[in-house]
Design a protein around this motif. Structure first.
Motif, PDB file in Angstrom:
ATOM      1  N   ILE A  53      -2.379   4.841   0.826  1.00  0.00           N
ATOM      2  CA  ILE A  53      -3.224   4.113   1.795  1.00  0.00           C
ATOM      3  C   ILE A  53      -4.033   5.078   2.660  1.00  0.00           C
ATOM      4  CG2 ILE A  53      -1.656   2.130   1.870  1.00  0.00           C
ATOM      5  CD1 ILE A  53      -0.698   3.221   4.616  1.00  0.00           C
ATOM      6  N   GLY A  54      -4.064   6.349   2.268  1.00  0.00           N
ATOM      7  CA  GLY A  54      -4.719   7.369   3.090  1.00  0.00           C
ATOM      8  C   GLY A  54      -6.195   7.155   3.305  1.00  0.00           C
ATOM      9  N   SER A  55      -6.867   6.448   2.385  1.00  0.00           N
ATOM     10  CA  SER A  55      -8.307   6.235   2.519  1.00  0.00           C
ATOM     11  C   SER A  55      -8.647   4.988   3.325  1.00  0.00           C
ATOM     12  CB  SER A  55      -8.952   6.137   1.131  1.00  0.00           C
ATOM     13  OG  SER A  55      -8.436   5.015   0.435  1.00  0.00           O
ATOM     14  N   LEU A  56      -7.640   4.186   3.677  1.00  0.00           N
ATOM     15  CA  LEU A  56      -7.899   2.930   4.398  1.00  0.00           C
ATOM     16  C   LEU A  56      -8.188   3.183   5.868  1.00  0.00           C
ATOM     17  CD1 LEU A  56      -5.090   0.605   2.950  1.00  0.00           C
ATOM     18  CD2 LEU A  56      -7.426   0.938   2.109  1.00  0.00           C
ATOM     19  N   ASN A  57      -9.110   2.379   6.423  1.00  0.00           N
ATOM     20  CA  ASN A  57      -9.376   2.489   7.856  1.00  0.00           C
ATOM     21  C   ASN A  57      -8.289   1.759   8.652  1.00  0.00           C
ATOM     22  OD1 ASN A  57      -9.979  -0.282   7.870  1.00  0.00           O
ATOM     23  ND2 ASN A  57     -12.182   0.055   7.724  1.00  0.00           N
ATOM     24  N   GLU A  58      -8.433   1.780   9.961  1.00  0.00           N
ATOM     25  CA  GLU A  58      -7.393   1.244  10.845  1.00  0.00           C
ATOM     26  C   GLU A  58      -7.117  -0.237  10.571  1.00  0.00           C
ATOM     27  OE1 GLU A  58      -6.377   1.457  15.647  1.00  0.00           O
ATOM     28  OE2 GLU A  58      -8.296   2.171  14.886  1.00  0.00           O
ATOM     29  N   ALA A  59      -8.176  -1.041  10.477  1.00  0.00           N
ATOM     30  CA  ALA A  59      -7.999  -2.482  10.263  1.00  0.00           C
ATOM     31  C   ALA A  59      -7.372  -2.761   8.906  1.00  0.00           C
ATOM     32  CB  ALA A  59      -9.347  -3.197  10.386  1.00  0.00           C
ATOM     33  N   ALA A  60      -7.781  -1.999   7.898  1.00  0.00           N
ATOM     34  CA  ALA A  60      -7.238  -2.210   6.555  1.00  0.00           C
ATOM     35  C   ALA A  60      -5.762  -1.821   6.501  1.00  0.00           C
ATOM     36  CB  ALA A  60      -8.041  -1.407   5.534  1.00  0.00           C
ATOM     37  N   ARG A  61      -5.370  -0.842   7.297  1.00  0.00           N
ATOM     38  CA  ARG A  61      -3.949  -0.456   7.298  1.00  0.00           C
ATOM     39  C   ARG A  61      -3.090  -1.534   7.954  1.00  0.00           C
ATOM     40  NH1 ARG A  61      -3.457   6.133   7.836  1.00  0.00           N
ATOM     41  NH2 ARG A  61      -5.369   6.547   6.679  1.00  0.00           N
ATOM     42  N   VAL A  62      -3.635  -2.193   8.968  1.00  0.00           N
ATOM     43  CA  VAL A  62      -2.912  -3.326   9.555  1.00  0.00           C
ATOM     44  C   VAL A  62      -2.709  -4.399   8.489  1.00  0.00           C
ATOM     45  CG1 VAL A  62      -3.011  -5.200  11.248  1.00  0.00           C
ATOM     46  CG2 VAL A  62      -3.701  -2.894  11.912  1.00  0.00           C
ATOM     47  N   ARG A  63      -3.759  -4.688   7.736  1.00  0.00           N
ATOM     48  CA  ARG A  63      -3.644  -5.705   6.677  1.00  0.00           C
ATOM     49  C   ARG A  63      -2.669  -5.257   5.592  1.00  0.00           C
ATOM     50  NH1 ARG A  63      -9.249  -6.088   7.773  1.00  0.00           N
ATOM     51  NH2 ARG A  63      -9.789  -4.738   6.011  1.00  0.00           N
ATOM     52  N   ALA A  64      -2.618  -3.947   5.326  1.00  0.00           N
ATOM     53  CA  ALA A  64      -1.694  -3.424   4.312  1.00  0.00           C
ATOM     54  C   ALA A  64      -0.247  -3.493   4.786  1.00  0.00           C
ATOM     55  CB  ALA A  64      -2.059  -1.985   3.964  1.00  0.00           C
ATOM     56  N   GLY A  65      -0.044  -3.474   6.130  1.00  0.00           N
ATOM     57  CA  GLY A  65       1.322  -3.633   6.628  1.00  0.00           C
ATOM     58  C   GLY A  65       1.787  -2.606   7.638  1.00  0.00           C
ATOM     59  N   ILE A  66       0.866  -1.772   8.168  1.00  0.00           N
ATOM     60  CA  ILE A  66       1.261  -0.805   9.199  1.00  0.00           C
ATOM     61  C   ILE A  66       0.683  -1.248  10.533  1.00  0.00           C
ATOM     62  CG2 ILE A  66       1.056   1.574  10.017  1.00  0.00           C
ATOM     63  CD1 ILE A  66       1.171   2.540   7.229  1.00  0.00           C
ATOM     64  N   ALA A  67       1.544  -1.551  11.484  1.00  0.00           N
ATOM     65  CA  ALA A  67       1.089  -2.043  12.778  1.00  0.00           C
ATOM     66  C   ALA A  67       1.763  -1.273  13.902  1.00  0.00           C
ATOM     67  CB  ALA A  67       1.385  -3.535  12.923  1.00  0.00           C
ATOM     68  N   LYS A  68       1.008  -1.069  14.977  1.00  0.00           N
ATOM     69  CA  LYS A  68       1.506  -0.332  16.137  1.00  0.00           C
ATOM     70  C   LYS A  68       1.332  -1.198  17.376  1.00  0.00           C
ATOM     71  CE  LYS A  68       0.381   4.051  18.516  1.00  0.00           C
ATOM     72  NZ  LYS A  68      -0.523   3.571  19.575  1.00  0.00           N
TER      73      LYS A  68
END
Length: 249
Positions: free
Chosen positions: A68-83
């Motif tokens: 998921i290294g190429s994903l931007n912040e919003a896409a990472r939230v959709r992928a499942g990483i949230a802070k």
């Protein structure tokens, strides 16, 4: 079952300054991991690399086997990483229930149904109730956020983050600013999080860390000094010298 999060050789440099040095670690599904270290150790940089705020100079970030290294912040939230604090700020004039309804409506693509009452989706209302029960804030459901104690507001923020259904939850100093009389609320909430959720806790409050983490990673100067169980960390002379101080010696 997912594989969890795997970080391999993660490095970040700003010019000649290396702020993350060859970080390699895993956050298995359901793990409760704390990231500790002195000020300037690189904890915030690490969190920003995971969430996509910063792009690494080199290395990989894998979630359930996918890079998921190429994903931007919003896409990472959709992928499942949230802070926590990454998703949204609280609307102080709205009730707790109304605050929680908004990210779920957005997630489900229901925000554009302008002729339907926002509270008209039975499944969504059931999910809001379940979220409040999960964090033991159901008694606050109809109170405006502005009337809540600060510790209670932090719980609502946590519920908002859980509403996007993350696989990996990053808690960045969850007890920061919370009075000591309310800190037990944060500890209890972390203990009640879903068992299949991977949780990374970045925290200075060592009492909280030792209560909720089953694994601790010690970061110093952008590199991992050691990782282990709380008992292994607290008995490590180098860790005590650098970070924990006399209270744990």
């Amino acid at each position: 079952m997912g594989d969890g999060l795997a970080i391999v050789g993660l490095t970040k440099s700003f010019g000649g300054l290396q702020v993350a040095r060859d970080l390699t670690l895993t956050l298995p599904q359901g793990s409760r991991t704390a990231l500790i270290g002195p000020n300037g150790a690189g904890k915030t940089t690490f969190a920003n690399l995971l969430t996509g705020v910063l792009k690494p100079t080199s290395g990989k970030i894998m979630l359930d086997g996918q890079d998921i290294g190429s994903l931007n912040e919003a896409a990472r939230v959709r992928a499942g990483i949230a802070k926590t604090f990454q998703i949204t700020n609280l609307f102080r004039d709205l009730s707790v229930r109304e605050n929680l309804r908004l990210p779920i409506l957005e997630r489900e693509g229901c925000t554009h149904h302008i002729f339907r009452r926002a509270d008209g989706w039975r499944d969504i209302e059931a999910e809001i109730t379940e979220l409040m029960l999960e964090l033991n804030i159901q008694s606050l459901a109809d109170k405006p956020v502005r009337d809540l104690a600060y510790g209670q507001q932090r719980l609502v923020e946590l519920a908002l983050t859980l509403a996007v259904k993350p696989k990996v939850l990053i808690l960045d100093e969850p007890a920061a600013g919370v009075p000591s009389t309310e800190s037990h609320l944060i500890v209890e909430a972390i203990k009640r999080l879903p068992s299949d959720l991977s949780v990374l806790i970045i925290e200075h409050d060592m009492q909280l860390v030792f209560e909720v983490a089953n694994r601790i990673i010690v970061l110093v100067n952008g590199a991992i000094l050691m990782e282990g169980t709380p008992d292994e960390v607290v008995t490590n002379d180098r860790v005590r010298e650098l970070y924990l101080g006399a209270a744990h010696v």
